[in-house]
Scaffold this active site. Structure first.
Site, mmCIF file in Angstrom:
data_model
loop_
_atom_site.group_PDB
_atom_site.id
_atom_site.type_symbol
_atom_site.label_atom_id
_atom_site.label_comp_id
_atom_site.label_asym_id
_atom_site.label_seq_id
_atom_site.Cartn_x
_atom_site.Cartn_y
_atom_site.Cartn_z
ATOM 1 N N PHE A 150 0.809 -1.234 0.000
ATOM 2 C CA PHE A 150 0.000 0.000 0.000
ATOM 3 C C PHE A 150 0.837 1.276 0.000
ATOM 4 O O PHE A 150 0.341 2.352 -0.321
ATOM 5 C CB PHE A 150 -0.939 0.024 1.219
ATOM 6 C CG PHE A 150 -0.263 0.409 2.516
ATOM 7 C CD1 PHE A 150 0.026 1.748 2.797
ATOM 8 C CD2 PHE A 150 0.115 -0.536 3.451
ATOM 9 C CE1 PHE A 150 0.668 2.111 3.981
ATOM 10 C CE2 PHE A 150 0.749 -0.184 4.628
ATOM 11 C CZ PHE A 150 1.040 1.143 4.889
ATOM 12 N N LYS A 174 -1.220 -7.451 -8.947
ATOM 13 C CA LYS A 174 -2.226 -7.504 -7.872
ATOM 14 C C LYS A 174 -1.928 -6.312 -6.956
ATOM 15 O O LYS A 174 -1.024 -6.345 -6.142
ATOM 16 C CB LYS A 174 -2.060 -8.824 -7.125
ATOM 17 C CG LYS A 174 -3.306 -9.341 -6.426
ATOM 18 C CD LYS A 174 -3.855 -8.444 -5.351
ATOM 19 C CE LYS A 174 -3.109 -8.523 -4.051
ATOM 20 N NZ LYS A 174 -3.567 -7.533 -3.060
ATOM 21 N N GLU A 177 -5.117 -4.004 -1.749
ATOM 22 C CA GLU A 177 -6.556 -3.730 -1.626
ATOM 23 C C GLU A 177 -6.812 -2.426 -0.880
ATOM 24 O O GLU A 177 -7.909 -1.882 -0.928
ATOM 25 C CB GLU A 177 -7.276 -4.911 -0.945
ATOM 26 C CG GLU A 177 -6.916 -5.156 0.515
ATOM 27 C CD GLU A 177 -5.580 -5.876 0.722
ATOM 28 O OE1 GLU A 177 -4.805 -5.997 -0.240
ATOM 29 O OE2 GLU A 177 -5.322 -6.296 1.863
ATOM 30 N N SER A 227 5.180 -6.945 3.557
ATOM 31 C CA SER A 227 5.751 -7.236 4.878
ATOM 32 C C SER A 227 6.502 -8.569 4.856
ATOM 33 O O SER A 227 6.239 -9.433 4.006
ATOM 34 C CB SER A 227 4.626 -7.284 5.903
ATOM 35 O OG SER A 227 3.727 -8.322 5.558
ATOM 36 N N CYS A 282 9.809 1.559 3.358
ATOM 37 C CA CYS A 282 10.677 0.461 3.806
ATOM 38 C C CYS A 282 12.097 0.969 4.010
ATOM 39 O O CYS A 282 12.928 0.253 4.537
ATOM 40 C CB CYS A 282 10.653 -0.671 2.801
ATOM 41 S SG CYS A 282 11.303 -0.175 1.214
ATOM 42 N N GLU A 376 9.200 -3.588 13.119
ATOM 43 C CA GLU A 376 8.930 -2.513 12.162
ATOM 44 C C GLU A 376 7.731 -1.722 12.678
ATOM 45 O O GLU A 376 6.695 -2.298 12.998
ATOM 46 C CB GLU A 376 8.617 -3.103 10.784
ATOM 47 C CG GLU A 376 8.396 -2.045 9.734
ATOM 48 C CD GLU A 376 8.234 -2.616 8.323
ATOM 49 O OE1 GLU A 376 7.605 -3.675 8.169
ATOM 50 O OE2 GLU A 376 8.738 -1.979 7.378
#
Ligand code: NAD
Length: 485
Positions: A150, A174, A177, A227, A282, A376
């Site tokens: 995301f 993909k 969402e 992740s 990240c 994280e």
């Protein structure tokens, strides 16, 4: 609802998924309901794979020079539509408008790199014997998949789309969402740029569709960014189905600060790294390891952090669950004895009360055994750990299971080189808070931040998206010559 329900994009057309199951897409900026995203099924994926498979023979036979023409036009279209694309990224992800503009610019730069592939993917000719030559060529794999997170709704898709497709593959992507809108616009721009139908397809959904991608026999390679927990699961499942897989995971990036670091510059860099994109990168600085007497730098860091104002130059985090999780980490660290120097919990953002904001947070005297030091956080939070020596600082950095980025702030070149050598991270910076320069950069971490071989961008991506064909030819019909000599 601001936009119509999201559809998949298969064979050059937007079509409904074969499911009634949807999720709401909510803007983190102010809680607006933007759209709904379908939770597509294996059946939808199969339709996309069939379209991509059908497009592959013609697309892979097109020369690379012709293929990259699409990406010259795509780059121009990203630039032409930058304001609208950035507004969409901001709306669905919550980052600031300027950060969203930078994200689109980076996408254009990634497309530019793909335009240079004909100059790079040249193959080799080896003279292996008298009159005998061995030629190596990079050939595309076939149908490939890209699963994205995301935090960069437009840039991370562009890590994979231009290179994989310019190298002759057909792709199924993909999107996350949580931020499914931007990729739909990229599909439209690719079409406008002249990409033939079926070469690029978008299938929306979550876990079910990711597992179907890992299992589908028609997909040759899977790239994943997200992740670590999911990266591991995807890597395991895709490779157990004999697919090539590169799965980038999460991160915990350490900045080592020495007393000779330039205070203002160091504080600005650390703040930009920990609070840029609301800490949802990240490559974000999450831990600062203070070596010796650096209180004057920490003081400046607090001043800089306080200049980050939620809803103005500091964006929202992705959703309420994320905001609550980040704030829980801060509260837990405080209760365990850490000192919150700048507290970003529960900020008020006037007019955006339904937005999900966390203010800049600086926490001192964090111990390496605390959860906030180990996990994280993915929010605008920096934990300061105190050490007396660089070796102690490196021991903390090395002990962390992740390995995306590390940085050192110092004016001592020898010390900087020492940290570069000893840090256990794929991308190391010296006086740089986010060690990702411009293309052609080979982006990829180590350890639990990356599963698979190679990096996702730059030259390394060529190895991932192609396979080598080696042909050995002999043009010396003379009798008696041992061609192996
Ligand atoms: P995520 O792992 O939750 O989701 C990534 C993708 O996996 C999404 O498309 C999602 O739909 C899918 N997914 C989610 N749950 C799944 C499941 N149970 N099974 C299969 N698929 C599933 O990651 P995110 O929250 O979207 O993104 C943030 C994470 O991504 C952070 O950890 C961040 O560090 C990481 N990230 C890493 C890099 C890198 O280069 N290493 C770059 C960007 C983001």
């Amino acid at each position: 609802m601001k936009y119509s329900p999201i559809q998949n994009y298969i064979n050059g057309q937007f079509i409904d998924a074969a499911t009634d199951q949807t999720l709401a897409v909510i803007s983190p900026v102010d809680g607006t309901l933007l759209s709904t995203v379908p939770l597509s099924t294996a059946h939808d994926l199969d339709t996309a794979v069939k379209a991509a498979k059908a497009a592959f023979p013609a697309w892979s036979r097109t020369t690379i020079k012709e293929r990259v023409q699409v990406f010259f036009r795509y780059k121009a279209l990203l630039e032409k539509n930058i304001n609208e694309l950035a507004a969409l990224v901001q709306e669905e992800n919550g980052k600031t408008y300027d950060e969203a503009v930078a994200e689109i610019e980076k996408g254009a730069e990634l497309a530019e790199f793909a335009c240079s592939l004909p100059q790079i993917v040249t193959g080799e000719i080896l003279e292996v014997s008298r009159g005998v030559e061995c030629r190596t060529e990079h050939v595309p794999l076939g149908v490939v998949a890209s699963i994205v997170p995301f935090n960069f709704p437009s840039m991370v898709p562009n890590w994979t789309i231009p290179n994989a497709i310019a190298l002759g593959n057909c792709m199924i992507i993909k999107p996350s969402e949580k931020v499914p809108l931007s990729v739909g616009r990229l599909a439209e721009l690719l079409q406008e740029a002249g990409l033939p139908k079926g070469v690029f397809n978008v299938v929306h959904g979550d876990r079910e569709i990711v597992e179907a991608i890992c299992d589908h026999p028609g997909i040759e390679a899977v790239s994943f960014v997200g992740s670590t927990k999911i990266a591991k699961a995807v890597y395991k499942r895709a490779t157990s189905n004999y697919k090539r897989c590169l799965a980038l995971g999460g991160a915990k990036n350490h900045l080592i600060v020495l007393p000779d670091a330039i205070p203002g510059m160091t504080a600005q860099n650390i703040t930009a790294s920990m609070a840029g994109c609301a800490g949802q990168r990240c490559m974000a600085a999450s831990a600062m390891v203070a070596v010796g007497p650096v209180d004057h730098i920490i003081e400046k860091l607090c001043e800089e952090a306080q200049k980050m104002v939620p809803g103005k130059n500091l964006g929202a985090v992705i959703n309420r669950a994320s905001k609550d999780r980040i704030e829980r980490y801060i509260t837990e660290a405080e209760s365990q004895g850490a000192k919150v120097l700048v507290d970003g919990r529960n900020p008020t953002v006037e007019g955006k009360e339904e937005g999900t904001y966390v203010g800049p947070t600086v926490i001192d005297y964090v111990r390496p055994d605390m959860a906030i030091a180990q996990e994280e956080i993915f929010g605008p939070v920096i934990s300061i750990m105190r050490t007396n020596t660089v070796d102690e600082a490196l021991a903390i950095e090395n002990a962390n299971p992740y390995g995306n980025a590390a940085s050192v702030f110092t004016q001592n070149g020898g010390m900087a080189r020492y940290v570069i050598d000893k840090a256990s991270a794929g991308m190391v910076g010296v006086n740089v808070g986010v060690p990702v320069p411009r293309e052609p950069f080979s982006f990829g971490g180590w350890n639990d931040s990356r599963f698979g071989v190679g990096d996702i961008t730059g030259k390394s991506s060529i190895e991932f998206w192609t396979k080598l064909k080696k042909s050995t030819t002999k043009w010396n019909p003379e009798a008696g010559i041992n061609w192996m000599s």
